[in-house]
Design an enzyme around this catalytic site. Structure first.
Site, PDB file in Angstrom:
ATOM      1  N   LYS A 161       0.803  -1.215   0.000  1.00  0.00           N
ATOM      2  CA  LYS A 161       0.000   0.000   0.000  1.00  0.00           C
ATOM      3  C   LYS A 161       0.840   1.272   0.000  1.00  0.00           C
ATOM      4  O   LYS A 161       0.660   2.161  -0.844  1.00  0.00           O
ATOM      5  CB  LYS A 161      -0.893  -0.030   1.248  1.00  0.00           C
ATOM      6  CG  LYS A 161      -1.655   1.216   1.492  1.00  0.00           C
ATOM      7  CD  LYS A 161      -2.193   1.221   2.911  1.00  0.00           C
ATOM      8  CE  LYS A 161      -1.070   1.507   3.881  1.00  0.00           C
ATOM      9  NZ  LYS A 161      -1.542   1.919   5.211  1.00  0.00           N
ATOM     10  N   THR A 162       1.778   1.355   0.934  1.00  0.00           N
ATOM     11  CA  THR A 162       2.592   2.567   1.031  1.00  0.00           C
ATOM     12  C   THR A 162       3.445   2.737  -0.210  1.00  0.00           C
ATOM     13  O   THR A 162       3.660   3.841  -0.695  1.00  0.00           O
ATOM     14  CB  THR A 162       3.480   2.503   2.283  1.00  0.00           C
ATOM     15  OG1 THR A 162       2.665   2.171   3.404  1.00  0.00           O
ATOM     16  CG2 THR A 162       4.151   3.838   2.546  1.00  0.00           C
ATOM     17  N   ARG A 186      -0.570  -9.888  10.769  1.00  0.00           N
ATOM     18  CA  ARG A 186       0.717  -9.321  11.178  1.00  0.00           C
ATOM     19  C   ARG A 186       1.849 -10.324  11.013  1.00  0.00           C
ATOM     20  O   ARG A 186       3.021  -9.955  10.990  1.00  0.00           O
ATOM     21  CB  ARG A 186       0.705  -8.883  12.662  1.00  0.00           C
ATOM     22  CG  ARG A 186      -0.273  -7.795  13.056  1.00  0.00           C
ATOM     23  CD  ARG A 186      -0.203  -6.601  12.175  1.00  0.00           C
ATOM     24  NE  ARG A 186      -1.203  -6.693  11.105  1.00  0.00           N
ATOM     25  CZ  ARG A 186      -1.153  -5.989   9.991  1.00  0.00           C
ATOM     26  NH1 ARG A 186      -0.173  -5.157   9.769  1.00  0.00           N
ATOM     27  NH2 ARG A 186      -2.093  -6.114   9.062  1.00  0.00           N
ATOM     28  N   GLN A 223      -9.746  -3.727   7.514  1.00  0.00           N
ATOM     29  CA  GLN A 223      -8.884  -3.316   8.620  1.00  0.00           C
ATOM     30  C   GLN A 223      -9.402  -2.076   9.331  1.00  0.00           C
ATOM     31  O   GLN A 223      -8.655  -1.372  10.004  1.00  0.00           O
ATOM     32  CB  GLN A 223      -7.456  -3.064   8.118  1.00  0.00           C
ATOM     33  CG  GLN A 223      -6.757  -4.337   7.671  1.00  0.00           C
ATOM     34  CD  GLN A 223      -5.288  -4.095   7.391  1.00  0.00           C
ATOM     35  OE1 GLN A 223      -4.490  -3.856   8.279  1.00  0.00           O
ATOM     36  NE2 GLN A 223      -4.924  -4.154   6.115  1.00  0.00           N
ATOM     37  N   ASP A 268      -4.306   8.248   2.801  1.00  0.00           N
ATOM     38  CA  ASP A 268      -3.871   6.952   3.324  1.00  0.00           C
ATOM     39  C   ASP A 268      -4.881   6.469   4.366  1.00  0.00           C
ATOM     40  O   ASP A 268      -5.543   7.289   5.002  1.00  0.00           O
ATOM     41  CB  ASP A 268      -2.494   7.159   3.975  1.00  0.00           C
ATOM     42  CG  ASP A 268      -1.825   5.848   4.336  1.00  0.00           C
ATOM     43  OD1 ASP A 268      -2.211   4.809   3.771  1.00  0.00           O
ATOM     44  OD2 ASP A 268      -0.915   5.868   5.178  1.00  0.00           O
ATOM     45  N   GLU A 269      -5.005   5.167   4.556  1.00  0.00           N
ATOM     46  CA  GLU A 269      -5.900   4.604   5.582  1.00  0.00           C
ATOM     47  C   GLU A 269      -7.297   5.224   5.509  1.00  0.00           C
ATOM     48  O   GLU A 269      -7.859   5.666   6.505  1.00  0.00           O
ATOM     49  CB  GLU A 269      -5.330   4.840   6.992  1.00  0.00           C
ATOM     50  CG  GLU A 269      -3.921   4.317   7.204  1.00  0.00           C
ATOM     51  CD  GLU A 269      -3.873   2.828   7.527  1.00  0.00           C
ATOM     52  OE1 GLU A 269      -4.892   2.132   7.293  1.00  0.00           O
ATOM     53  OE2 GLU A 269      -2.813   2.376   8.002  1.00  0.00           O
TER      54      GLU A 269
END
Length: 815
Positions: A30-31, A673, A245, A214-215
């Site tokens: 994503k980043t 994670r 998420q 973002d997010e």
DNA sequence: TCCAGGCCCGTTTTT
DNA sequence: CGGGCCTGGA
């Protein structure tokens, strides 16, 4: 730059002029997509760096984004609008403070300052704080602001809410008089500034050609409105998020924004990043299976090219103590197998669970680090020092005044302060302005205090920031006070640390991010300045243009003292202060603090970035944190502990579908994670609130297909024996296994009850019961004993209830 | 002004 | 059980 990306990633990065929603699964890059797109847009000449607006939620994410874009291409960070919602709004409000109706040096209240301000307000107005607890008032006010509502916009259904609205009104007046702004106010003010002031709005709308978020699943209603407004000039929106998420609904996040965004902007341009580069197959498939139990997802299925990997190891222990002991042994096994401690994470649903685990790790001598807890700028002594500094910058800040007026003690008692408060209220002034009106001994002490603040401000006027801070700490008496205190050494240490923080802040602000030089501005063109009201700050800022401009080739060359961002604003023509303000690492511009005093800049920095959230910066240590805190991180080995009904999912959330689904997403975050190895653990009984509680296995265990699980303890559970578990470490496991069993035999209870006897009845978890009023149900949890015994019962008709077994009349229908 | 002891409460948290 | 907060007494 883009050739290393997979197909959907590349599609997202290179998407032409259209809005897009990127559904980015966990570990899907994503980043990378976000930062590569920014670099790509700039390098292909579609936008100048100043035409970008990139928003994140945390300072950490903003820093990382900046660092990664800068790694892809040469870039001067100073004119860039990359930051948090709050940071960017702060920047905007400072630049246009007059239009926003604020003093330039307004102070930012953090959550605890705000609560203190509310308590003071309630007291001053004789509000019954039984009926209107400060925390509830705070929730009400912040909730309203996050929905974009001022007091007049809030509906008053009943007298209770009407009163709340009155309090909200009073609170606003108090903040305004004091020149302070709370967190949600930063956003709401900035939103109102844009919506009410056409020149400012159209300036920013013309400036920002690409808005990247973002997010996105974590945005609240107001944030979405703010983005919509900013992008209103035809900017292209690029929202990245993962509805699976979304774990922050409890603090106002509205996942619905994603669906709204698709409808309002993306119109089907939804790109899914589903290839996961983090975890092995079993882990990923477990996550997919679990999350498929949620309704209304936008839909997404993670896959990997890595193999299946290992199954998830599952362990059930009789007690939380034994769960911790097992965990410690397993962790030691992993370490002796050569794993880095920092690559091992222990996750839990609530902070209270860390206690037993910490204790276990501590006794075993395993280095660990707990995340969460107090951060640097939130420490009492640091806040005291900041309060002195804040008073120097803004004498009207009553919250800071009250914090330090008698700290260290200087003979100003409650009586005196009450008088002072009355005077301030009667004349509608700040406390510090009312000092002269209080007579007597207390009055003279007060006067001395006020004088000291003035003196400090005067004495330090010419000093560089770190020396100013040092001087204030020394002169305020804080150091002396803490020297008297036997536990004061750490606090003094932190005060010195504050001086260092000021030094670091000042030097960051003065050093440009990159050497002076060339910045490529492909579409450079300067438009004329018009339509700006001459009297506004905005117009003032326009006149403060930087020295030189852009040459014919679109290249700008500057020396390091000139703010590049101010000099080259190809698409808007705005030059000056309004483009140079930032917090954090990109504070540097115009060789300083963009028209703000260094002190004011530092104080907002301190409010907006509370500092690192990790307890002790240690060497290689096992990582302990809540599942929430783990979002965005990854580890080779992950333990998800406390998988019990009532704990995870939490009992406060199981009653409603939405709550349960958020818990499930939380579990999804936890699972994803892990890179290689994942453990699930649970305890049949647990000490909670001073009582032993018994609980059933978490439903999430059964939502993961058996094929992905490997039970290390009997899947059927224990009946009357101490636990026996297989070591999962094949090499050297024998030693570890035996040690473990031997160590535990001593403490393992001879039998484990999961039942409670009340009168003639024996209640057990899983039993079917009937209640006269609630009907048929199943016992899902038991706690206490004897007359205090309680049962959580899931009733078929009315949902879950907690009943006192000594009182409720229950018929056992099925054992 | 200060401290001790009683009392209440108890998910998750960034800015 | 344990921590934070408030109150009452010295």
């Amino acid at each position: 730059m883009i050739d290393k990306l997979n197909a959907p990633q590349r599609e997202a990065v290179t998407l032409a002029a259209q809005h897009a929603l990127v559904l980015a699964g966990a570990g899907s890059g994503k980043t990378r997509v976000l930062t590569t797109r920014m670099a790509w847009l700039i390098q292909t000449g579609q936008v100048s760096p100043q035409g970008l607006l990139a928003v994140t939620f945390t300072n950490k994410a903003a820093r990382e984004m900046l660092a990664r874009v800068a790694a892809l291409m040469p870039l001067d960070p100073r004119g860039l609008w990359i930051g948090t919602f709050h940071g960017l709004c702060n920047r905007m409000l400072r630049a246009h403070h007059r239009d926003a109706g604020l003093p330039q040096a307004f102070q930012i209240l953090d959550t605890s300052d705000q609560l203190a301000a509310i308590k003071r307000l309630l007291k001053a107005n004789a509000v019954d704080d039984e009926k209107y607890p400060p925390r509830d008032v705070q929730r009400f006010i912040n909730g309203a602001k996050e929905d974009g509502q001022r007091p007049r916009d809030v509906e008053a259904f009943d007298s209770f809410r009407r009163r709340m609205i009155e309090i909200y009104t009073l609170y606003e007046a108090q903040c305004q008089r004091e020149g302070v702004v709370d967190f949600p106010e930063l956003l709401l003010r900035a939103y109102e500034l844009l919506s009410r002031n056409e020149p400012i709005r159209s300036h920013y709308q013309r400036r920002f050609r690409h808005v990247l978020v973002d997010e996105f699943q974590d945005t609240n209603t107001l944030q979405y409105k703010w983005l919509t407004l900013l992008a209103g000039g035809g900017a292209i929106m690029f929202a990245v998020g993962d509805d699976d998420q979304s774990i922050y609904a409890f603090r106002g996040a509205n996942v619905g924004n994603m669906a709204d965004f698709e409808r309002d902007y993306a119109h089907g341009t939804v790109i899914r990043l589903e290839q996961n580069y983090r975890s092995f197959g079993h882990i990923l498939d477990a996550a997919n299976a679990l999350i498929s139990h949620n309704d209304g997802r936008l839909g997404k299925n993670l896959w990997t090219e890595q193999g299946e990997g290992e199954q998830i190891r599952v362990v059930e222990q009789p007690t939380d103590l034994l769960e911790a002991r097992w965990l410690v042994d397993e962790v030691r096994g992993l370490i002796s197998d050569g794993r880095d401690r920092s690559q091992i994470a222990v996750l839990y649903r609530s902070n209270a669970q860390s206690r037993v685990i910490e204790h276990g790790l501590f006794s075993a001598g395993v280095a660990y680090k707990v995340y969460g807890g107090l951060r640097f700028f939130e420490r009492q002594e640091v806040k005291h020092a900041l309060a002195y500094l804040r008073l120097m910058a803004n004498a009207n800040d009553d919250t800071s005044f009250m914090r330090v007026v008698n700290f260290p003690p200087r003979g100003i008692g409650a009586r005196t302060l009450e008088q002072l408060g009355d005077q301030a209220k009667a004349f509608d002034t700040s406390l510090s302005a009312a000092v002269a009106r209080v007579a007597g001994k207390g009055g003279s002490n007060l006067a001395q205090f006020a004088l000291m603040i003035q003196r400090l401000a005067h004495e330090t006027r010419e000093l560089p920031l770190p020396e100013m801070v040092e001087h204030v700490i020394a002169q305020s008496g804080l150091i002396e006070h803490y020297q008297q205190d036997r536990e004061g050494a750490d606090r003094i240490e932190n005060l010195n640390e504050l001086v260092s923080a000021a030094a670091a802040f000042a030097s960051e602000a003065n050093v440009s991010g990159l050497p002076a030089g060339v910045v490529i501005v492909p579409d450079a063109q300067t438009t004329t300045l018009d339509t700006t009201p001459a009297e506004s700050d905005f117009a003032e800022s326009l006149t403060r243009s930087a020295g030189s401009g852009v040459d014919e080739s679109g290249t700008y060359v500057a020396d390091s003292n000139v703010d590049l961002s101010a000099a080259q604003l190809p698409d808007s023509g705005l030059r000056g202060a309004s483009v140079g303000l930032a917090e954090g690492p990109f504070t540097a511009f115009e060789g300083g603090f963009g028209g703000l005093s260094p002190l004011t800049a530092f104080l907002s920095h301190a409010s907006l970035e509370a500092g690192d959230n990790q307890a002790q910066a240690g060497q290689d240590a096992v990582q302990l944190m809540t599942v929430h805190a783990a979002k965005g991180l990854e580890f080779d080995a992950v333990f998800i502990t406390g998988l019990e009904e009532g704990l995870f999912p939490h009992e406060n959330s199981i009653l409603e579908q939405a709550g349960l689904e958020e818990e499930r997403r939380l579990m999804y975050v936890a699972i994803t994670r892990a890179r290689e190895r994942l453990y699930f653990s649970l305890a049949q009984s647990r000490m909670l609130h001073g009582q032993t509680r018994y609980a059933m296995r978490s439903r999430f265990l059964s939502e993961v297909p058996d094929a992905h699980l490997k039970w290390l303890t009997p899947k059927q559970g224990f009946v009357d024996s101490e636990p026996r578990w297989k070591s999962s470490i094949d090499s050297g496991g024998a030693t570890y296994g035996r040690q473990g069993a031997a160590a535990h035999a001593a403490v393992a209870p001879r039998s484990v009850t999961t039942g409670v006897t009340v009168g003639a009845q024996q209640f057990r978890i899983g039993q079917g019961v009937r209640h006269g009023r609630f009907g048929e149900g199943t016992i899902i949890g038991l706690s206490g004993s004897g007359l205090d015994a309680q049962a959580q019962i899931q009733f078929r008709e009315v949902g879950a209830k907690t009943l006192a077994l000594g009182v409720a009349k229950l018929e056992i229908t099925q054992s």
